[in-house]
Motif scaffolding. Structure first.
Motif, mmCIF file in Angstrom:
data_model
loop_
_atom_site.group_PDB
_atom_site.id
_atom_site.type_symbol
_atom_site.label_atom_id
_atom_site.label_comp_id
_atom_site.label_asym_id
_atom_site.label_seq_id
_atom_site.Cartn_x
_atom_site.Cartn_y
_atom_site.Cartn_z
ATOM 1 N N LEU A 160 -9.162 3.713 0.927
ATOM 2 C CA LEU A 160 -8.490 2.361 0.403
ATOM 3 C C LEU A 160 -7.096 2.419 1.150
ATOM 4 C CD1 LEU A 160 -9.374 2.427 -3.298
ATOM 5 C CD2 LEU A 160 -9.985 0.674 -1.660
ATOM 6 N N LEU A 161 -6.409 3.584 1.425
ATOM 7 C CA LEU A 161 -5.176 3.713 1.798
ATOM 8 C C LEU A 161 -5.242 3.240 3.437
ATOM 9 C CD1 LEU A 161 -3.974 6.946 0.385
ATOM 10 C CD2 LEU A 161 -2.984 4.787 0.035
ATOM 11 N N ALA A 162 -6.159 3.608 4.012
ATOM 12 C CA ALA A 162 -6.676 3.279 5.412
ATOM 13 C C ALA A 162 -6.648 2.159 5.889
ATOM 14 C CB ALA A 162 -7.818 4.153 6.179
ATOM 15 N N LYS A 163 -6.112 1.492 7.068
ATOM 16 C CA LYS A 163 -6.423 0.022 7.425
ATOM 17 C C LYS A 163 -7.431 -0.006 8.376
ATOM 18 C CE LYS A 163 -2.268 -0.872 5.519
ATOM 19 N NZ LYS A 163 -2.500 -1.632 4.210
ATOM 20 N N SER A 164 -8.075 1.214 8.826
ATOM 21 C CA SER A 164 -9.224 1.014 9.651
ATOM 22 C C SER A 164 -10.118 2.067 9.370
ATOM 23 C CB SER A 164 -8.902 0.716 10.974
ATOM 24 O OG SER A 164 -8.187 2.059 11.529
ATOM 25 N N PRO A 165 -11.523 1.935 9.481
ATOM 26 C CA PRO A 165 -12.392 3.273 9.617
ATOM 27 C C PRO A 165 -12.043 4.396 10.481
ATOM 28 C CG PRO A 165 -13.593 1.171 9.787
ATOM 29 C CD PRO A 165 -12.067 0.648 10.014
ATOM 30 N N GLU A 166 -11.252 4.020 11.340
ATOM 31 C CA GLU A 166 -10.989 5.282 12.419
ATOM 32 C C GLU A 166 -9.680 5.993 11.905
ATOM 33 O OE1 GLU A 166 -12.956 1.875 14.530
ATOM 34 O OE2 GLU A 166 -11.263 1.790 13.460
#
Length: 251
Positions: A160-166
């Motif tokens: 949830l914190l990440a802006k992308s799967p990478e």
């Protein structure tokens, strides 16, 4: 009252079907911990003195390493769902955030149980001989399940914190790194002195020490209670953060 559990189970099935359609990622999550265990046992084990056969010492750490790799895919899956708009479609079906995330966590737990079973089977094939009776074995399985659940919820938070799967994949590096500065692969007393405090008191060490004691029928002391306290605390904080972050991301 039954809508949330049913939704979570249905969404767990969806996550498992997605994993089945990504065999490369699934095979990596299953095989990499096994390969790392074999590398430690056959490449480094002869040079490491643990007072016992090295495969006997290393198996609990390999199980937790396995859980870390499995949880990483959960963070990536959550981040992918948040990015591609599927969450909006779920919201139109009146499915709340916790059931959606619980579906990912449930799928993660099931995948991790499969990979842990594979690690244990390979360990038995190369000489691991647990001494646990039925009750101790069940206690070890319950503790491992508590840890896998905790780390899976933590992975959902990172997703949830990440802006992308990478980015989510990068965030999970810490979870995959934590077994190394612990008692997973070498006794803590062989580490540099400045590292002892962290290695002794980080959450994975009591989990590893508890699994090792339970599986080998050795005195566990208060390590299982410390380990369960860590698992319960991580789960409670992660579920709360996940609910808050999900509302923020879908507002």
């Amino acid at each position: 009252m039954t809508a949330a559990p049913v939704s979570a189970l249905a969404l767990a099935g969806r996550s498992l079907r997605i994993s089945r359609r990504q065999p490369d990622a699934l095979i990596t999550a299953l095989m990499l911990p096994v390969m790392l265990m074999l590398i430690f046992v056959y490449f480094f084990g002869g040079a490491i003195d643990t007072g016992t056969a090295y495969v006997t010492y290393v198996v609990p750490g390999a199980m937790l390493l396995c859980a870390g790799f499995g949880a990483a895919s959960t963070a990536v899956s959550v981040a992918d769902d948040m990015k591609n708009g599927v969450i909006d479609r779920f919201r139109t079906l009146d499915i709340g955030g916790i059931p959606i995330l619980a579906g990912h966590v449930t799928a993660s737990v099931l995948r991790n149980l499969l990979s842990t079973t594979l690690v244990l089977a390979v360990a038995l094939a190369i000489g691991f001989r647990p001494q646990a009776g039925p009750l101790a074995f069940l206690a070890a399985a319950g503790l491992l399940l508590a840890y896998i659940t905790a780390i899976s919820w933590l992975a959902a938070v990172l997703g949830l914190l990440a802006k992308s799967p990478e980015a989510a994949g990068g965030f999970t590096f810490l979870m995959m790194f934590l077994p190394y500065p612990s008692s997973a692969f070498v006794p803590i007393e062989t580490m540099p002195g400045w590292l002892h405090g962290f290695a002794d008191h980080q959450p994975l060490t009591p989990v590893i020490e508890s699994l090792r004691a339970l599986l080998l029928a050795q005195p566990a002391g208060n390590a299982p209670w410390v380990a369960l306290t860590w698992c319960a605390g991580i789960t409670a904080v992660a579920v709360t953060l996940a609910a808050v972050l999900f509302r923020g991301r879908t507002r």
